[in-house]
Structures are given as structure tokens and as C-alpha cells.
Enzyme design. Structure first.
Site, PDB file in Angstrom:
ATOM      1  N   ARG A 162       0.715  -1.221   0.186  1.00  0.00           N
ATOM      2  CA  ARG A 162       0.123  -0.249   0.079  1.00  0.00           C
ATOM      3  C   ARG A 162       1.020   0.935  -0.041  1.00  0.00           C
ATOM      4  NH1 ARG A 162      -2.452  -3.622  -0.914  1.00  0.00           N
ATOM      5  NH2 ARG A 162      -4.611  -4.019  -0.678  1.00  0.00           N
ATOM      6  N   SER A 212     -11.321  -1.919   3.494  1.00  0.00           N
ATOM      7  CA  SER A 212     -10.210  -1.867   4.240  1.00  0.00           C
ATOM      8  C   SER A 212      -9.681  -0.096   4.852  1.00  0.00           C
ATOM      9  CB  SER A 212      -9.219  -2.356   4.034  1.00  0.00           C
ATOM     10  OG  SER A 212      -9.502  -3.530   3.939  1.00  0.00           O
ATOM     11  N   GLU A 289      -5.231   3.392   6.566  1.00  0.00           N
ATOM     12  CA  GLU A 289      -4.622   3.188   4.895  1.00  0.00           C
ATOM     13  C   GLU A 289      -5.739   4.131   4.382  1.00  0.00           C
ATOM     14  OE1 GLU A 289      -4.775  -1.250   3.660  1.00  0.00           O
ATOM     15  OE2 GLU A 289      -6.012  -0.585   1.081  1.00  0.00           O
TER      16      GLU A 289
HETATM   17  C1  LIG Z   1     -16.216  -1.549  -1.685  1.00  0.00           C
HETATM   18  C2  LIG Z   1     -14.799  -1.371  -1.331  1.00  0.00           C
HETATM   19  C3  LIG Z   1     -13.916  -2.427  -2.160  1.00  0.00           C
HETATM   20  C4  LIG Z   1     -12.375  -2.023  -2.034  1.00  0.00           C
HETATM   21  N1  LIG Z   1     -10.940  -2.722  -1.636  1.00  0.00           N
HETATM   22  C5  LIG Z   1      -9.923  -2.591  -1.475  1.00  0.00           C
HETATM   23  C6  LIG Z   1      -9.048  -3.856  -2.382  1.00  0.00           C
HETATM   24  O1  LIG Z   1      -9.275  -5.314  -2.401  1.00  0.00           O
HETATM   25  N2  LIG Z   1      -7.829  -3.364  -1.805  1.00  0.00           N
HETATM   26  C7  LIG Z   1      -7.660  -2.404  -2.528  1.00  0.00           C
HETATM   27  O2  LIG Z   1      -6.402  -1.692  -2.024  1.00  0.00           O
HETATM   28  N3  LIG Z   1      -8.433  -1.500  -1.605  1.00  0.00           N
HETATM   29  C8  LIG Z   1      -9.536  -1.558  -1.694  1.00  0.00           C
HETATM   30  N4  LIG Z   1     -10.776  -0.224  -1.804  1.00  0.00           N
HETATM   31  C9  LIG Z   1     -10.076   0.918  -1.749  1.00  0.00           C
HETATM   32  C10 LIG Z   1     -10.320   1.696  -2.772  1.00  0.00           C
HETATM   33  O3  LIG Z   1     -11.269   1.003  -3.610  1.00  0.00           O
HETATM   34  C11 LIG Z   1      -8.445   1.356  -3.829  1.00  0.00           C
HETATM   35  O4  LIG Z   1      -7.655   2.154  -2.291  1.00  0.00           O
HETATM   36  C12 LIG Z   1      -8.867   2.456  -4.810  1.00  0.00           C
HETATM   37  O5  LIG Z   1      -7.858   2.229  -5.303  1.00  0.00           O
HETATM   38  C13 LIG Z   1      -8.611   3.938  -4.788  1.00  0.00           C
HETATM   39  O6  LIG Z   1      -8.953   4.631  -6.004  1.00  0.00           O
HETATM   40  P1  LIG Z   1      -9.175   6.260  -5.927  1.00  0.00           P
HETATM   41  O7  LIG Z   1      -9.427   6.069  -7.420  1.00  0.00           O
HETATM   42  O8  LIG Z   1     -10.630   5.510  -5.849  1.00  0.00           O
HETATM   43  O9  LIG Z   1      -8.470   7.100  -4.833  1.00  0.00           O
HETATM   44  P2  LIG Z   1      -9.460   8.500  -4.120  1.00  0.00           P
HETATM   45  O10 LIG Z   1     -10.236   7.648  -3.174  1.00  0.00           O
HETATM   46  O11 LIG Z   1      -9.727   8.923  -4.777  1.00  0.00           O
HETATM   47  O12 LIG Z   1      -7.426   8.526  -3.462  1.00  0.00           O
HETATM   48  C14 LIG Z   1      -6.618   7.695  -3.283  1.00  0.00           C
HETATM   49  C15 LIG Z   1      -5.526   8.743  -3.011  1.00  0.00           C
HETATM   50  O13 LIG Z   1      -5.097   8.755  -4.300  1.00  0.00           O
HETATM   51  C16 LIG Z   1      -4.449  10.250  -4.590  1.00  0.00           C
HETATM   52  N5  LIG Z   1      -4.879   9.482  -6.341  1.00  0.00           N
HETATM   53  C17 LIG Z   1      -5.779   9.496  -6.833  1.00  0.00           C
HETATM   54  N6  LIG Z   1      -4.973  10.056  -8.048  1.00  0.00           N
HETATM   55  C18 LIG Z   1      -4.389  10.202  -8.455  1.00  0.00           C
HETATM   56  C19 LIG Z   1      -3.571  10.800  -9.797  1.00  0.00           C
HETATM   57  N7  LIG Z   1      -4.251  10.577 -10.612  1.00  0.00           N
HETATM   58  N8  LIG Z   1      -2.622  11.401  -9.278  1.00  0.00           N
HETATM   59  C20 LIG Z   1      -1.852  11.206  -7.837  1.00  0.00           C
HETATM   60  N9  LIG Z   1      -2.204  10.747  -6.987  1.00  0.00           N
HETATM   61  C21 LIG Z   1      -3.318  10.535  -6.956  1.00  0.00           C
HETATM   62  C22 LIG Z   1      -5.601  10.986  -4.115  1.00  0.00           C
HETATM   63  O14 LIG Z   1      -5.189  12.059  -3.490  1.00  0.00           O
HETATM   64  C23 LIG Z   1      -5.863   9.940  -2.751  1.00  0.00           C
HETATM   65  O15 LIG Z   1      -4.455  10.265  -1.756  1.00  0.00           O
HETATM   66  C24 LIG Z   1     -12.067  -0.772  -1.694  1.00  0.00           C
HETATM   67  C25 LIG Z   1     -12.898   0.152  -1.377  1.00  0.00           C
HETATM   68  C26 LIG Z   1     -14.370   0.039  -1.414  1.00  0.00           C
HETATM   69  C27 LIG Z   1     -15.487   1.065  -0.862  1.00  0.00           C
END
Ligand SMILES: Cc1cc2nc3c(=O)[nH]c(=O)nc-3n(C[C@H](O)[C@H](O)[C@H](O)COP(=O)(O)OP(=O)(O)OC[C@H]3O[C@@H](n4cnc5c(N)ncnc54)[C@H](O)[C@@H]3O)c2cc1C
Length: 300
Positions: A162, A212, A289
């Protein structure tokens, strides 16, 4: 550029947990050139920038974010050349999985059903079932603070559990090249469907959540990383709630917004309670996380 920027925009609908206050400034660039223009505008005005992808791993304070919040979801475009799949930061990881299956390129299907964008997944080195997104990355293109474009190749950086270089620098990911393995499109599609269904069966999408909350702590048990969820359940916290923020019955490491009325403060109070209780019970201090954004009464 001014006309692309809105003010005082509610961010709740832009997060999967459905909480949080407004952004002072908010913009949704359509491509990386517009993104660059917005960074220039913020630099000139000396306004800090917060990047938001799918908002699925992010808790925004009830008082909102006093920054320019840039929603990257409009920056899209996937191309395939040989075994290289290039995806823009705002494409969903799911879209990348779908296209990889169409082109008979295996690897990403294990992430099917994982919410959020390609940029967010690379930032947090998202993973599941013992695999992380970084295993499939060939290169990442990003904008540094001054708006210049760079490309980082696989052997030039280190990702961890992570963790990514993007957590340690103010770099904005614009595009990612994934190096995938040629395979049978139908088989890849079937596997993706299976992984998606497994998440559905576990109840992942039943309530608003952020996935998580805590990282699994260092150390192993039976050859696997110690599970933060198990530590929470063993501490007797399953179902514990603060307001409408509740620890999911189906997984100790997931907080749900049970009836949609939870506040970010409720969630944060619950997180603090979990950390204190797990520490008391197991002597282990859990590390979050998820990403915290905005103005909080007490800083983490
Ligand atoms: C139901 C559910 C299940 C999930 N299962 C998992 C799992 O199995 N494994 C896991 O790892 N995660 C899981 N997650 C968490 C999440 O889906 C992941 O962490 C996902 O990769 C986040 O992506 P996002 O675009 O929504 O990021 P955001 O929440 O929008 O952003 C997360 C971080 O990334 C940064 N960021 C986003 N885009 C950029 C960019 N282009 N450049 C630089 N920084 C950026 C943001 O500033 C922030 O700090 C889950 C979430 C949910 C709701």
C-alpha cells in the site's frame, strides 16, 4: 482557466463513503493539458491542490477542503500496443480490466470489482488476493509540481505494501503503462467475473464504505500477513458504531455508513476507538490505509 473552476462544491457525492464537506475550489479537467492549466492557476494563486480519483479510499472532513480539488475522472483513454495497456489516470481500474480481457491480456483481472481509478490504484498500490497493482506496471507518467511531465520506469522506483513513490512526492499521475501477459480473452473475462462476484457475495457493495480502513500490520501468521480485520474482530468490535458509522458485520476492517447519515467526524471517532481498543487488546497500533483530506479539529 478561471471558467473551469467552481466554488463551494459539496464533495459528498464524490466519495464512496458519502460523507464530507465542500471544496473551496473544484475542477474536472477533460485531459492532462487542462490538468496542467489548473496546476498553473493554483501555483500562481498559491492555492494548494488536492487530487481526487474515484474517492473510494478517502475520508473528507465535514468542514471541507480549503484547496483546489481536482477530480480526475474526466481524464480518460485506454490504448493497447502488443502486451502494453496504457490507461489514463481517470479511467476506472474496472475499465482497464475490461479492455485487457477484450485484447487477451492477463494480469489485471484479479482486481475486477476493486472500485476507483487507475491513478488512485497506483497512488495507493491497491491490491487483493496477494497481488498488488505495481506488479503489472511498466511505467508511470506524472506531472511534478512545476507542471513538467516525467516518465518513471519499473526499475527506477520501489513500491511497497500500500505504498508508492507518489505518496512521498507531490506528483500527479497522468497515465500508466501496464505490461500484461497474452492469454485467452474468454478465460480472462471469466476470471474477472468470478472476482467481481466474490466481492458482491462478501457484501462489499451493500453499504457505502472505503474498503479496508487499516493496513494489515507487519508480521505473518500461518505464512500470511496478520489480518487487521481479524485483530478488530478478536477485540470484540464487530458491529460497534459511532452514530451511523459502523464496523461491518461481514468484515472487521470495513466501516460502513449504515443509513447514509454518518458524518466524517463519526467515522474518525470510530477509527480512533478501534485503534485504542486493538492496542489495549493486542498491543498493536494499527496504521490507517485510507487518505484523510480537509480541515479537522484535531490533526492526525
Ligand atoms: C467496496 C470497496 C472495496 C475495496 N477493496 C479494496 C481492495 O481490495 N484493495 C485495495 O487496495 N483497496 C480497496 N478499496 C479501496 C479503493 O478502492 C482503492 O484504494 C482504490 O485504488 C482507490 O482509488 P480512487 O481512484 O478511488 O482513489 P481516491 O480515493 O480518489 O484517492 C486515493 C488517493 O490517491 C490519490 N490520487 C488519486 N488519483 C491520483 C493521481 N492521478 N495522481 C496522484 N494521486 C492520486 C488521492 O490524492 C488520494 O490520496 C476498496 C474500496 C471500496 C469502497
Amino acid at each position: 482557466m478561471e471558467q473551469k473552476i467552481q466554488q463551494n462544491i459539496a464533495l459528498r457525492p464524490y466519495t464512496s463513503i458519502r460523507t464530507g464537506g465542500p471544496a473551496r475550489y473544484f475542477a474536472q479537467p477533460a485531459d492532462s493539458e487542462e490538468l496542467k492549466g489548473l496546476l498553473g492557476w493554483a501555483n500562481t494563486k498559491q492555492i494548494p491542490v488536492t487530487i481526487l480519483g474515484g474517492g473510494s479510499n478517502t475520508l473528507i472532513a465535514d468542514r471541507g477542503i480549503d484547496h483546489l480539488v481536482i477530480d480526475t475522472k474526466g481524464i480518460r483513454g485506454i490504448t493497447v500496443r502488443g502486451r502494453l495497456l496504457c490507461a489514463a489516470c481517470g479511467d476506472t481500474l474496472e475499465k482497464a480490466v475490461t479492455v485487457s480481457a477484450e485484447y487477451g491480456l492477463a494480469g489485471l483481472e484479479i482486481f475486477s470489482g476493486l472500485p476507483g481509478t487507475v491513478g488512485g490504484a497506483v497512488y495507493g498500490n491497491a491490491g487483493c488476493y496477494g497481488h498488488a497493482v505495481s506488479e503489472y506496471i511498466d511505467w508511470v507518467e506524472y506531472l511534478s509540481c512545476d507542471g513538467s511531465l516525467h516518465r518513471l520506469y519499473r526499475d527506477q522506483y520501489r513500491f511497497g505494501y500500500r505504498d508508492s513513490p507518489f505518496k512521498h512526492h507531490k506528483w500527479i499521475i497522468t497515465e500508466v503503462g501496464f505490461n500484461l501477459m497474452p492469454s485467452q480473452p474468454i478465460a480472462i473475462g471469466q476470471k474477472a467475473k468470478k472476482y467481481r462476484q466474490m466481492r458482491r457475495d462478501k457484501g462489499h457493495y451493500r453499504y457505502p464504505s472505503m474498503g479496508s480502513i487499516f493496513k494489515n500490520p507487519p508480521g505473518t501468521e500461518g505464512g500470511r500477513r496478520i489480518s487487521a480485520g481479524k485483530l478488530i474482530e478478536e477485540a470484540g468490535l464487530s458491529g460497534y458504531a459511532v452514530g451511523s458509522a459502523r464496523i461491518a458485520d461481514y468484515h472487521g476492517n470495513i466501516i460502513i455508513n449504515y443509513d447514509g447519515t454518518a458524518t466524517a467526524d463519526d467515522i474518525r471517532e470510530l477509527i480512533d476507538h478501534i485503534r485504542a481498543t486493538v492496542f489495549e487488546f493486542h498491543g498493536i497500533m494499527l496504521e490507517t490505509e485510507i487518505n484523510f483530506f480537509g480541515i479537522w479539529d484535531t490533526e492526525r
